[in-house]
Design a protein around this motif. Structure first.
Motif, PDB file in Angstrom:
ATOM      1  N   LYS A   1       0.836  -1.211   0.000  1.00 20.87           N
ATOM      2  CA  LYS A   1       0.000   0.000   0.000  1.00 20.87           C
ATOM      3  C   LYS A   1       0.865   1.253   0.000  1.00 20.87           C
ATOM      4  CE  LYS A   1      -2.180  -1.374   3.672  1.00 20.87           C
ATOM      5  NZ  LYS A   1      -3.100  -1.458   4.827  1.00 20.87           N
ATOM      6  N   ASP A   2       1.930   1.217   0.796  1.00 20.47           N
ATOM      7  CA  ASP A   2       2.822   2.373   0.862  1.00 20.47           C
ATOM      8  C   ASP A   2       3.512   2.589  -0.478  1.00 20.47           C
ATOM      9  OD1 ASP A   2       3.332   4.160   3.135  1.00 20.47           O
ATOM     10  OD2 ASP A   2       5.448   3.732   2.770  1.00 20.47           O
ATOM     11  N   GLY A   3       3.874   1.485  -1.137  1.00 19.58           N
ATOM     12  CA  GLY A   3       4.494   1.596  -2.460  1.00 19.58           C
ATOM     13  C   GLY A   3       3.566   2.219  -3.475  1.00 19.58           C
ATOM     14  N   VAL A   4       2.296   1.860  -3.408  1.00 22.30           N
ATOM     15  CA  VAL A   4       1.299   2.453  -4.304  1.00 22.30           C
ATOM     16  C   VAL A   4       1.225   3.957  -4.090  1.00 22.30           C
ATOM     17  CG1 VAL A   4      -1.171   2.563  -4.826  1.00 22.30           C
ATOM     18  CG2 VAL A   4      -0.060   0.341  -4.523  1.00 22.30           C
TER      19      VAL A   4
ATOM     20  N   LEU B   1       0.969  12.736   1.820  1.00 22.30           N
ATOM     21  CA  LEU B   1       0.030  12.367   2.880  1.00 22.30           C
ATOM     22  C   LEU B   1      -1.348  12.060   2.291  1.00 22.30           C
ATOM     23  CD1 LEU B   1      -0.695  11.983   5.842  1.00 22.30           C
ATOM     24  CD2 LEU B   1      -1.047  14.468   6.015  1.00 22.30           C
ATOM     25  N   GLU B   2      -1.785  12.844   1.312  1.00 22.32           N
ATOM     26  CA  GLU B   2      -3.069  12.589   0.657  1.00 22.32           C
ATOM     27  C   GLU B   2      -3.097  11.201   0.022  1.00 22.32           C
ATOM     28  OE1 GLU B   2      -4.179  15.544  -2.177  1.00 22.32           O
ATOM     29  OE2 GLU B   2      -3.798  17.226  -0.804  1.00 22.32           O
ATOM     30  N   PHE B   3      -2.008  10.830  -0.650  1.00 20.05           N
ATOM     31  CA  PHE B   3      -1.964   9.513  -1.298  1.00 20.05           C
ATOM     32  C   PHE B   3      -1.947   8.387  -0.265  1.00 20.05           C
ATOM     33  CE2 PHE B   3      -0.057  11.886  -5.016  1.00 20.05           C
ATOM     34  CZ  PHE B   3      -1.154  11.700  -5.848  1.00 20.05           C
ATOM     35  N   ARG B   4      -1.268   8.621   0.852  1.00 20.52           N
ATOM     36  CA  ARG B   4      -1.274   7.597   1.911  1.00 20.52           C
ATOM     37  C   ARG B   4      -2.659   7.485   2.548  1.00 20.52           C
ATOM     38  NH1 ARG B   4       4.549   8.758   3.521  1.00 20.52           N
ATOM     39  NH2 ARG B   4       5.622   6.803   2.999  1.00 20.52           N
TER      40      ARG B   4
ATOM     41  N   LEU C   1      11.248  -5.501   2.146  1.00 19.20           N
ATOM     42  CA  LEU C   1       9.821  -5.286   2.323  1.00 19.20           C
ATOM     43  C   LEU C   1       9.358  -4.109   1.473  1.00 19.20           C
ATOM     44  CD1 LEU C   1       9.446  -5.711   6.205  1.00 19.20           C
ATOM     45  CD2 LEU C   1       8.970  -7.404   4.437  1.00 19.20           C
ATOM     46  N   SER C   2      10.212  -3.100   1.355  1.00 18.01           N
ATOM     47  CA  SER C   2       9.874  -1.902   0.576  1.00 18.01           C
ATOM     48  C   SER C   2       9.741  -2.257  -0.896  1.00 18.01           C
ATOM     49  CB  SER C   2      10.956  -0.826   0.742  1.00 18.01           C
ATOM     50  OG  SER C   2      11.141  -0.516   2.105  1.00 18.01           O
ATOM     51  N   MET C   3       8.697  -1.717  -1.524  1.00 19.21           N
ATOM     52  CA  MET C   3       8.444  -1.962  -2.937  1.00 19.21           C
ATOM     53  C   MET C   3       8.199  -0.630  -3.644  1.00 19.21           C
ATOM     54  SD  MET C   3       8.662  -5.072  -4.007  1.00 19.21           S
ATOM     55  CE  MET C   3       9.821  -5.893  -2.923  1.00 19.21           C
ATOM     56  N   VAL C   4       9.266   0.101  -3.887  1.00 24.47           N
ATOM     57  CA  VAL C   4       9.197   1.390  -4.586  1.00 24.47           C
ATOM     58  C   VAL C   4      10.397   1.481  -5.523  1.00 24.47           C
ATOM     59  CG1 VAL C   4       9.226   3.903  -4.335  1.00 24.47           C
ATOM     60  CG2 VAL C   4       8.057   2.502  -2.619  1.00 24.47           C
ATOM     61  N   PRO C   5      10.199   1.827  -6.789  1.00 21.52           N
ATOM     62  CA  PRO C   5      11.333   1.929  -7.713  1.00 21.52           C
ATOM     63  C   PRO C   5      12.431   2.848  -7.195  1.00 21.52           C
ATOM     64  CG  PRO C   5       9.259   2.109  -8.897  1.00 21.52           C
ATOM     65  CD  PRO C   5       8.915   2.151  -7.445  1.00 21.52           C
ATOM     66  N   ILE C   6      13.667   2.481  -7.496  1.00 22.49           N
ATOM     67  CA  ILE C   6      14.841   3.309  -7.197  1.00 22.49           C
ATOM     68  C   ILE C   6      15.206   4.038  -8.482  1.00 22.49           C
ATOM     69  CG2 ILE C   6      17.278   3.252  -6.555  1.00 22.49           C
ATOM     70  CD1 ILE C   6      16.626   0.686  -4.932  1.00 22.49           C
ATOM     71  N   ASP C   7      15.317   5.348  -8.424  1.00 19.99           N
ATOM     72  CA  ASP C   7      15.559   6.133  -9.643  1.00 19.99           C
ATOM     73  C   ASP C   7      16.879   5.720 -10.286  1.00 19.99           C
ATOM     74  OD1 ASP C   7      15.344   7.975 -11.650  1.00 19.99           O
ATOM     75  OD2 ASP C   7      15.436   9.750 -10.367  1.00 19.99           O
TER      76      ASP C   7
ATOM     77  N   HIS D   1      -2.441  -2.420  -8.824  1.00 18.31           N
ATOM     78  CA  HIS D   1      -3.107  -1.398  -8.011  1.00 18.31           C
ATOM     79  C   HIS D   1      -3.040  -0.008  -8.648  1.00 18.31           C
ATOM     80  CE1 HIS D   1      -3.113  -4.361  -4.724  1.00 18.31           C
ATOM     81  NE2 HIS D   1      -1.856  -4.616  -5.058  1.00 18.31           N
ATOM     82  N   LEU D   2      -2.523   0.068  -9.864  1.00 13.68           N
ATOM     83  CA  LEU D   2      -2.333   1.365 -10.519  1.00 13.68           C
ATOM     84  C   LEU D   2      -2.959   1.352 -11.907  1.00 13.68           C
ATOM     85  CD1 LEU D   2       1.418   1.738  -9.529  1.00 13.68           C
ATOM     86  CD2 LEU D   2      -0.436   3.136  -8.610  1.00 13.68           C
ATOM     87  N   ASP D   3      -3.259   2.530 -12.410  1.00 13.16           N
ATOM     88  CA  ASP D   3      -3.773   2.616 -13.782  1.00 13.16           C
ATOM     89  C   ASP D   3      -3.357   3.938 -14.404  1.00 13.16           C
ATOM     90  OD1 ASP D   3      -5.464   4.543 -12.636  1.00 13.16           O
ATOM     91  OD2 ASP D   3      -7.099   3.107 -12.385  1.00 13.16           O
ATOM     92  N   SER D   4      -3.733   4.142 -15.643  1.00 12.45           N
ATOM     93  CA  SER D   4      -3.494   5.361 -16.430  1.00 12.45           C
ATOM     94  C   SER D   4      -2.069   5.886 -16.272  1.00 12.45           C
ATOM     95  CB  SER D   4      -4.529   6.439 -16.066  1.00 12.45           C
ATOM     96  OG  SER D   4      -4.422   6.805 -14.701  1.00 12.45           O
TER      97      SER D   4
END
Length: 590
Positions: free
Chosen positions: A314-317, A346-349, A537-543, A574-577
């Motif tokens: 969820k945090d990654g999203v 914060l809004e996205f979380r 555990l973290s699932m967020v792309p690394i630039d 969990h993502l689109d567009s």
């Protein structure tokens, strides 16, 4: 303003016959983050960092803090009359050395014993005669007009479907450990330990879901010392089934004074305050050691790890949506400030299921501000992002199914050679620790060299730890494991959840940090023994845009590509567009 406060404090010192007054960063429970009503060090100094101690004498005033806050403290102490003492720097006296330089036979030292950790007293004044110390003073509180009230929000239960274990099971595990130690009772003063043991959470400390309380455990039952108005009926019922009695928060001192002489009391010296320690009758035998509850909560059970993984998805999203939004905003030349970024994230979380609050104050730092490891964006003096340089975002969330913490540094446009070089070295350091394989019984601090190695080869270092434990719906900084240059005696074992966050900071130019949270897992067993490693555990792309690929080994490139493949597989449903387009681009192979 700060100068005036120090003048008033010195007047109070004279009235009480005190030559030196010491103000730590602490509440009665030695918490890392303290409720507003206990922020006495911040009140008297203006320094807002989470660690530091102020010492005021008749003539001098000093603040001692660590490398995370050197730059921030220097700025915030300007014109305050308080001198910055950089802990660990060559030629800088320690607090103990400073105290003993000042101390004479008739010298009087004072502090508020209820918020003064026993370990700090032992460290700086162990050899000072007791008659020279007054620990029942409240001098800051006496001059603090409009001091915030103690928090009064309700506690709540964290369901066992998240914790994986009942409070009664945890209490019985603790009792078994007490028997092994030869103790008859146990005093827990650490707020996150109490919350963990009883499966209760609260909101007494910003970003850390705990409640002001003390917990006493013996073979027959337990007593929770807390403001009973904070405990709703469902929590009372749960505690009653766990044989936990509720008593008033302030009554702990009289209770401890009345302990039976036949008791053998166990407690953690690092978490108890001086006033409470002094309340223990001399004839009561004590055993000191690391909190049993700390040992238990450090190793997450299968249910906690499963829930934690879900929280990180969820945090990654939320993070992918944020960085997608940021790129579009800059491309469309929409003005975006550091604080705008913090608010938007914060809004996205908040869109995510079971989100409660941030797990700490978001560090949103552009350009040279990122050189401050614990920078906070300003509302009064906003800094706007531009299509050049690096932007660092260190943030986290509290969800009912886990606590998150993650840092990403991204390129906003053209970069300098140094920025590219330092970013690539930071990435190599991060991967080096993430892919480390080590034998069982390896101390957690010994792993630090994996992260610092690539940087040290180039004569570069950073002034903070590489990895801290992360709580489960608790404090984002948790022990006892700690990956840093400071040695400790804690083995890294499967189930421990720890950060991996090397960095490079160049004052006045740029700052870089890449952080994932990882869980220790068993990798293999050979004739030489068991070997452990880490799983992210973290699932967020690394630039990858700031990366000089020529400096990466094949193994490092493979790890990065595999990690990004996993990020896409897990997050894309969990993502689109536009957000999905961003994710696909961000996870391309290099």
């Amino acid at each position: 303003m700060i100068v005036e406060k120090i003048v008033k404090l010195r007047e109070k010192m004279r009235e009480n016959g005190i030559d030196m007054y010491i103000i730590p960063t602490s509440d009665p429970h030695n918490s890392e983050n303290v409720p507003d009503c206990y922020k006495t060090r911040e009140f008297i100094s203006g320094f807002t960092g989470s660690a530091g101690t102020v010492i005021i004498t008749k003539e001098e005033a000093g603040l001692w803090t660590d490398g995370r806050y050197f730059i921030q403290a220097a700025k915030q102490l300007e014109a305050s009359g308080i001198k910055l003492f950089k802990i660990g720097e060559t030629g800088v006296p320690t607090m103990k050395e400073f105290l003993y330089e000042e101390f004479t036979k008739d010298y009087k030292i004072g502090f508020n014993g209820e918020t003064f950790p026993l370990w700090l007293l032992d460290y700086i004044a162990k050899d000072i005669p007791e008659e020279n110390i007054k620990y029942d003073l409240h001098l800051i509180e006496d001059i603090w007009e409009n001091r915030p009230e103690k928090p009064s929000n309700k506690a709540f239960l964290l369901d066992e479907k998240y914790t994986g274990m009942s409070a009664l099971e945890k209490l019985n595990k603790i009792r078994k450990s007490l028997d092994e130690k030869g103790a008859t009772s146990y005093l827990i003063t650490s707020l996150d330990d109490i919350a963990y043991v009883l499966n209760i959470r609260g909101s007494d400390v910003l970003n850390t879901p705990v409640i002001l309380s003390y917990l006493y455990i013996n073979k027959e039952g337990a007593i929770l010392f807390v403001d009973e108005n904070k405990i709703p009926e469902d929590v009372k019922s749960y505690l009653k089934k766990s044989h936990v009695e509720i008593r008033d928060y302030e009554s702990i001192f009289d209770f401890i004074k009345g302990l039976n002489e036949s008791e053998v009391l166990f407690f953690d010296k690092k978490n108890i305050n001086v006033k409470l320690y002094k309340s223990i009758p001399e004839k009561v035998e004590t055993i000191e050691g690391r909190d049993i509850s700390t040992e238990l909560k450090a190793v997450k059970n299968e249910t906690e790890i499963k829930n934690q993984k879900n929280a990180y998805i969820k945090d990654g999203v939320a993070l992918v949506k944020f960085f997608s939004w940021l790129e579009r905003s800059l491309e469309e030349e929409v003005p975006v400030s550091e604080l705008d970024c913090s608010n938007k994230l914060l809004e996205f979380r908040q869109e995510q299921d079971l989100f409660m609050e941030p797990s700490f104050g978001t560090i949103s730092a552009y350009g040279e501000n990122a050189a401050l490891p614990h920078y906070s964006p300003s509302q009064s003096s906003p800094v706007f992002l531009e299509k050049k340089g690096l932007y660092l975002l260190d943030s986290g969330g509290q969800y009912q199914d886990g606590t998150t913490d993650i840092t990403r540094t991204v390129a906003l446009g053209e970069l300098t050679k140094d920025e590219i070089f330092h970013y690539t070295l930071t990435l190599k350091s991060h991967i080096n620790l993430m892919t480390a394989k080590f034998k069982e019984k390896t101390k957690s601090s010994s792993l630090d060299i994996f992260a610092r190695g690539p940087l040290w080869k180039e004569g570069i270092d950073f002034n903070h730890g590489t990895g801290h434990g992360v709580g489960f719906v608790l404090a984002v900084h948790e022990g006892p494991q700690n990956i840093s240059k400071v040695n400790n005696d804690v083995d890294m074992v499967p189930g421990m959840v720890t950060s991996n966050e090397p960095g490079v900071y160049v004052e006045g130019s740029h700052g870089i940090r890449i952080e994932n949270i990882m869980v220790c897992v068993e990798k293999c067993e050979t004739e030489f023994g068991k070997f452990y490693g880490f799983e992210s555990l973290s699932m967020v792309p690394i630039d990858t845009r700031p990366v000089d690929v020529s400096l990466l080994t094949e193994e490092e490139k493979n790890w990065l590509n595999d990690y990004h493949k996993k990020c896409f597989e897990i997050l894309s449903p969990h993502l689109d567009s536009e957000d999905l387009v961003y994710l696909r681009e961000a996870t391309k192979e290099i």
